[in-house]
Scaffold this motif. Structure first.
Motif, PDB file in Angstrom:
ATOM      1  N   CYS A 111      -7.085   2.283   3.783  1.00  0.00           N
ATOM      2  CA  CYS A 111      -6.456   2.907   4.945  1.00  0.00           C
ATOM      3  C   CYS A 111      -7.365   2.717   6.157  1.00  0.00           C
ATOM      4  N   ARG A 112      -8.649   2.939   5.952  1.00  0.00           N
ATOM      5  CA  ARG A 112      -9.586   2.814   7.064  1.00  0.00           C
ATOM      6  C   ARG A 112      -9.621   1.375   7.595  1.00  0.00           C
ATOM      7  N   THR A 113      -9.797   0.408   6.700  1.00  0.00           N
ATOM      8  CA  THR A 113      -9.935  -0.965   7.192  1.00  0.00           C
ATOM      9  C   THR A 113      -8.628  -1.463   7.802  1.00  0.00           C
ATOM     10  N   ASN A 114      -7.510  -1.054   7.234  1.00  0.00           N
ATOM     11  CA  ASN A 114      -6.228  -1.538   7.742  1.00  0.00           C
ATOM     12  C   ASN A 114      -5.864  -1.024   9.119  1.00  0.00           C
ATOM     13  N   TYR A 115      -6.118   0.257   9.333  1.00  0.00           N
ATOM     14  CA  TYR A 115      -5.566   0.885  10.545  1.00  0.00           C
ATOM     15  C   TYR A 115      -6.620   1.391  11.527  1.00  0.00           C
ATOM     16  N   PHE A 116      -7.822   1.671  11.044  1.00  0.00           N
ATOM     17  CA  PHE A 116      -8.782   2.367  11.903  1.00  0.00           C
ATOM     18  C   PHE A 116     -10.074   1.597  12.150  1.00  0.00           C
ATOM     19  N   ALA A 117     -10.170   0.381  11.592  1.00  0.00           N
ATOM     20  CA  ALA A 117     -11.432  -0.347  11.726  1.00  0.00           C
ATOM     21  C   ALA A 117     -11.333  -1.513  12.709  1.00  0.00           C
ATOM     22  N   THR A 118     -10.127  -2.029  12.940  1.00  0.00           N
ATOM     23  CA  THR A 118      -9.990  -3.183  13.836  1.00  0.00           C
ATOM     24  C   THR A 118     -10.556  -2.825  15.208  1.00  0.00           C
ATOM     25  N   TYR A 119     -10.156  -1.658  15.711  1.00  0.00           N
ATOM     26  CA  TYR A 119     -10.661  -1.157  16.993  1.00  0.00           C
ATOM     27  C   TYR A 119     -11.199   0.246  16.762  1.00  0.00           C
ATOM     28  N   PRO A 120     -12.504   0.441  16.948  1.00  0.00           N
ATOM     29  CA  PRO A 120     -13.115   1.730  16.629  1.00  0.00           C
ATOM     30  C   PRO A 120     -12.445   2.891  17.364  1.00  0.00           C
ATOM     31  N   LYS A 124       0.831  -1.202   0.000  1.00  0.00           N
ATOM     32  CA  LYS A 124       0.000   0.000   0.000  1.00  0.00           C
ATOM     33  C   LYS A 124       0.864   1.250   0.000  1.00  0.00           C
ATOM     34  N   GLY A 125       0.342   2.279  -0.657  1.00  0.00           N
ATOM     35  CA  GLY A 125       1.077   3.538  -0.770  1.00  0.00           C
ATOM     36  C   GLY A 125       0.718   4.453   0.391  1.00  0.00           C
ATOM     37  N   THR A 179      -1.661  -0.466  15.359  1.00  0.00           N
ATOM     38  CA  THR A 179      -0.300  -0.552  14.826  1.00  0.00           C
ATOM     39  C   THR A 179       0.020  -1.900  14.190  1.00  0.00           C
ATOM     40  N   GLY A 180      -0.727  -2.949  14.577  1.00  0.00           N
ATOM     41  CA  GLY A 180      -0.371  -4.294  14.112  1.00  0.00           C
ATOM     42  C   GLY A 180       0.686  -4.953  14.979  1.00  0.00           C
ATOM     43  N   ASP A 181       1.132  -4.259  16.021  1.00  0.00           N
ATOM     44  CA  ASP A 181       2.162  -4.817  16.908  1.00  0.00           C
ATOM     45  C   ASP A 181       1.566  -5.260  18.238  1.00  0.00           C
ATOM     46  N   GLY A 182       2.171  -6.311  18.780  1.00  0.00           N
ATOM     47  CA  GLY A 182       1.883  -6.720  20.144  1.00  0.00           C
ATOM     48  C   GLY A 182       2.868  -6.025  21.070  1.00  0.00           C
ATOM     49  N   CYS A 183       2.479  -5.850  22.331  1.00  0.00           N
ATOM     50  CA  CYS A 183       3.315  -5.024  23.197  1.00  0.00           C
ATOM     51  C   CYS A 183       3.088  -5.373  24.666  1.00  0.00           C
ATOM     52  N   TYR A 184       4.169  -5.246  25.434  1.00  0.00           N
ATOM     53  CA  TYR A 184       4.105  -5.458  26.884  1.00  0.00           C
ATOM     54  C   TYR A 184       4.423  -4.138  27.579  1.00  0.00           C
ATOM     55  N   ARG A 185       3.663  -3.823  28.649  1.00  0.00           N
ATOM     56  CA  ARG A 185       3.965  -2.623  29.442  1.00  0.00           C
ATOM     57  C   ARG A 185       4.413  -3.088  30.820  1.00  0.00           C
ATOM     58  N   ASP A 186       5.613  -2.703  31.210  1.00  0.00           N
ATOM     59  CA  ASP A 186       6.169  -3.226  32.460  1.00  0.00           C
ATOM     60  C   ASP A 186       5.632  -2.464  33.674  1.00  0.00           C
TER      61      ASP A 186
END
Ligand code: WT7
Length: 637
Positions: free
Chosen positions: A475-484, A262-263, A489-496
């Motif tokens: 753009c909407r479906t990729n980045y802004f639709a998964t969670y309203p 995607k561009g 980001t598509g990343d998993g993350c841990y907060r210490d």
């Protein structure tokens, strides 16, 4: 040059962060006042994440090259903007002052105009890491043309796909590029791509390697000839085009979980403010410092932290044409020594590969000039972090672990060198203006500390992706639709326990190979182009140097022949369709793929097998054909 927005202590960081969350508009208006605007904004921010529609500095007028070049001429005119180190250390380096760079950008901007390029037109740039690449990028920005830089490792097919998607009518390239002991025939790759792209009407070719090329009459012109024409016409200056803050500045293609790249579109105002702000703060740039980012301008790291961020700050940026291991594995360290580099920004994969050569190449050079080290592209493992700290930083250089993405335009989560504390393998804390949160798979906010989840951002920042070129819905479906109402980001993350963020890797079907993003679907599509392939599935597996390697399971029509030859053929196909960076590291021929009864490929199982974690595969009885799994394990490579 001084930076009124520079944060100098942990207290200042805390205060800036709090203000940026409480009053984002006031915060960014104050940062933006340090830049050069032709006309001030009417509103700092207008946004919604539903569409999405994000406008920063609405109504403001500017040209990013006036910020990166013109405004420095008075104070920094004779200071180096770019130091260029060629591939071959025997060849002369080049120092380009701010005045020279301004002059060359203006000249080439006039070349573009002379060749019919106008504001809003898309220009594809496919060049090696030569100073003219920087000049071409800035010349586009000067006249308001939208650049789309394509990394020199992409194939003709990938270029053609990108040219068509952007409807680019102009291409800027080189005869060839040097990379270590290799010579890459860039113009010939472009010629192959253009067979599919008759709409391209102008190709400007820079001489670099003197590789023989064929020039098509009426379409192909030489860079040097065009510059001479401009000189003859006396067209030395080129006033900067007045751009709206929200006019597109560039398109940069990146992979996602579907087959087609995607561009990603970034715009002028917000991108300018955020890249320079983050550059100064994360690296704690001090005027006079030499900044060396080892990335290629074909990736977002090069756009933001070789070019726009540093030049916006009036910094000296070192641009390197070659590779870390040629002529020997001391190349980075020799460059650091020769130019007295102060900031070195590189990738974990490069560190891991250099670690393998021992300390000989390191100790042959004086690294005493280094003040700050930076890492980007993938999680940095603790071993690489310690090696960098001890042997390169000699225990006295802060290491910034910078997490961000093509779509974010600039660094989002990172410690600030010497200002906020580092923690090995943690990106640590968000920059001011960045509001990260973790959510579970259902989108529920995960509060508190010592927790893991999907990393999202709650509020826009100035260099957020605006759209995917030609397809806003994507753009909407990729980045802004998964969670309203969140950017995902598509990343998993841990907060210490202390609120530090540690990125654990992608949660979608996207691989990170040597810090480069590659979609599994894209690689599968390429593999499936091979005549003998019936079906394939691609997953990542841990790789000592690349971080992730590419493991391909392939159902092949005819495995009676020579399996190794068939593997080579498939590799060649992927290389031709995408480029050498996407070549699988391992190809296993299998009789079938594990599928659910509804026909869905069970990638989770394939991942576990590739990782040699056979016990973690779990129950396979619900599969269409459970025996397939035993067979794959038995023949695992
Ligand atoms: C993906 C973005 C941003 C420039 C280079 C890559 C991974 C990036 C880090 C880091 C852990 C990182 C993420 C991200 N990533 N930096 N410091 N720690 N992971 O840009 O090709 O757009 O890839 O790279 O997974 O989503 P990109």
């Amino acid at each position: 040059m001084s930076y009124p927005y520079q944060i100098r202590s942990q207290e200042e960081y805390k205060a800036a962060y709090e203000k940026s969350i409480k009053d984002p508009e006031g915060f960014w208006a104050s940062v933006a006042s340090s830049f050069l605007w032709r006309k001030r904004w009417e509103r700092v921010l207008e946004w919604n994440f539903e569409q999405p529609d994000v406008k920063w500095f609405k109504g403001a007028k500017l040209n990013i090259t006036e910020n990166c070049l013109d405004r420095h001429l008075g104070t920094l005119g004779n200071k180096p903007a770019i130091i260029w180190e060629p591939n071959d250390p025997e060849e002369h380096h080049r120092m380009i002052t701010y005045r020279d760079l301004h002059h060359k950008v203006c000249q080439f901007a006039n070349v573009l105009k002379n060749n019919g390029v106008k504001k809003g037109d898309r220009v594809c740039i496919y060049m090696g890491m030569v100073p003219e690449l920087a000049i071409a990028v800035l010349a586009c920005a000067r006249i308001g043309a939208i650049h789309s830089v394509i990394f020199g490792g992409f194939s003709a097919q990938s270029i053609a796909d990108r040219l068509k998607d952007a409807q680019a009518l102009t291409v800027i390239t080189c005869d060839g590029a040097y990379r270590g002991n290799k010579e890459i025939p860039l113009k010939s790759v472009i010629d192959d791509a253009l067979v599919q792209c008759p709409f391209v009407n102008k190709v400007i070719v820079l001489t670099r390697t003197h590789t023989p090329v064929s020039m098509l009459k009426g379409r192909d012109v030489w860079w040097d000839d065009e510059i001479r024409k401009i000189e003859t016409l006396g067209l030395n200056d080129c006033p900067a085009e007045e751009m709206d803050a929200e006019d597109p500045l560039f398109i940069l293609y990146t992979s996602g979980s579907t087959g087609k790249p995607k561009g990603v579109v970034h715009t002028c105002g917000g991108y300018m403010v955020y890249t320079t702000y983050s550059f100064v703060n994360v690296f704690q740039y001090t005027p006079g410092d030499i900044h060396f980012c080892t990335a290629d301008i074909g990736w977002i790291t090069g756009h933001s932290y070789i070019l726009y961020g540093p030049l916006g700050a009036g910094a000296t940026t070192l641009m390197f044409e070659g590779v870390p291991t040629w002529p020997d594995a001391g190349r980075f360290w020799q460059i650091v020594d020769e130019y007295k580099v102060n900031i070195l920004y590189t990738a974990p994969t490069a560190i891991r590969s250099l670690m393998g050569y021992g300390l000989g190449p390191v100790n042959a050079h004086n690294l005493g000039s280094l003040k700050v080290l930076g890492s980007v592209g993938e999680p940095i493992n603790e071993e690489a972090w310690q090696w960098l700290n001890e042997n390169i930083g000699k225990g006295k250089c802060p290491i910034v672990d910078t997490w961000w993405q093509t779509e974010t335009g600039g660094i989002m989560i990172s410690n600030m060198a010497g200002v906020t504390p580092a923690k090995p393998s943690y990106a640590t804390l968000p920059l001011p203006g960045i509001d990260p949160i973790l959510v579970d798979d259902a989108g529920k906010l995960i509060e508190g500390n010592d927790v893991s989840g999907n990393l999202c951002i709650r509020h826009p920042w100035p260099s957020i992706i605006r759209t995917t070129y030609g397809d806003h819905e994507r753009c909407r479906t990729n980045y802004f639709a998964t969670y309203p109402n969140l950017y995902f980001t598509g990343d998993g993350c841990y907060r210490d326990a202390n609120g530090n963020y540690r990125i654990t890797g992608r949660v979608d079907d996207v691989l990170n190979v040597s810090g480069h993003r590659i979609g599994t679907a894209e690689v599968e599509n390429a593999i499936n182009m091979h005549a003998g392939v019936i079906e394939s599935a691609v997953v990542g597996y841990p790789h000592d140097i690349k971080g992730q390697g590419i493991y391909a399971y392939v159902v092949f029509a005819n495995t009676h022949g020579n399996e190794n030859l068939s593997r080579q053929d498939i590799m060649q196909t992927v290389s031709r369709i995408i480029g050498p960076i996407a070549k699988p590291d391992k190809i296993q021929f299998v009789s079938g793929l594990p599928k659910t009864r509804s026909g869905k490929i069970m990638r989770r199982i394939l991942r576990k097998i590739a990782e040699n974690e056979f016990e973690a595969i779990g129950d396979t009885s619900t599969l269409l054909d459970p025996l397939v799994v035993d067979d794959i394990i038995k023949h695992k490579i």
